[in-house]
Scaffold this active site. Structure first.
Site, short mmCIF file in Angstrom:
data_model
loop_
_atom_site.label_atom_id
_atom_site.label_comp_id
_atom_site.label_asym_id
_atom_site.label_seq_id
_atom_site.Cartn_x
_atom_site.Cartn_y
_atom_site.Cartn_z
N GLU A 267 2.03 4.96 -4.65
CA GLU A 267 1.43 6.22 -4.19
C GLU A 267 0.16 6.56 -4.97
OE1 GLU A 267 4.43 9.28 -4.26
OE2 GLU A 267 5.78 8.13 -2.99
N CYS A 268 -0.61 5.54 -5.31
CA CYS A 268 -1.81 5.69 -6.14
C CYS A 268 -3.05 5.47 -5.29
CB CYS A 268 -1.74 4.64 -7.25
SG CYS A 268 -3.16 4.57 -8.35
N GLY A 269 -4.16 6.06 -5.70
CA GLY A 269 -5.42 5.82 -5.02
C GLY A 269 -5.83 4.36 -5.05
#
Length: 159
Positions: A34-36
């Site tokens: 769920e990271c950029g």
């Protein structure tokens, strides 16, 4: 001591001695779903497919220490990576990369290749460590460094 002296746990819970990869170059990455930077899974998979037969092993180590961006179970992580990015390189059970409970492999990697201004702590998801065929850390890359920028360094180690 080198990277092949360590053991890790696969996503399915089985122990994996890194010595099984002896003689190969490793690209070890702390990952998160769920990271950029999560779209880097695509580039990591491309490196795996492009250089795998030449002796590169990409290894993903999910970590929930940065913004709680890897909240899922091992099964959920595996399903996410396969469904969204076609990940076929080895993925391991969730680890901590900083602090007293950091996985021994990451303690080793950070000690061998400190970050900016000599700091050892990993700053965010998708920090990458390139390890040569002898298990020595060749280089550390920041999270912003895209996998496709690593090709020439990988090719040097595989030559």
């Amino acid at each position: 001591m080198n990277a092949f002296d360590f053991e890790a746990t696969a996503l399915d819970g089985s122990p994996v001695a890194l010595s099984r990869y002896q003689g190969k170059a490793l690209l070890i990455v702390n990952t998160a779903s769920e990271c950029g930077f999560t779209p880097q899974y695509k580039g990591l998979e491309e490196l795996h497919r492009r250089y795998g037969e030449q002796g590169l092993v990409v290894m993903g180590f999910p970590c929930n220490q940065f913004g709680k961006q890897e909240p899922g179970s091992e099964a959920e992580i595996g399903a996410f990576c396969e469904k969204n990015y076609g990940v076929s390189f080895p993925m391991f059970a969730k680890v901590e990369v900083n602090g007293d409970d950091a996985h021994p492999l990451f303690k080793f990697l950070k000690g061998e290749a400190p970050g900016v201004l000599g700091t050892e702590a990993i700053k965010w998801n998708f920090t990458k460590f390139l390890v040569d065929k002898d298990g020595k850390v060749h280089k550390r890359y920041a999270p912003q460094t895209k996998p496709e920028e690593l090709g020439s360094d990988i090719e040097k180690l595989l030559a």
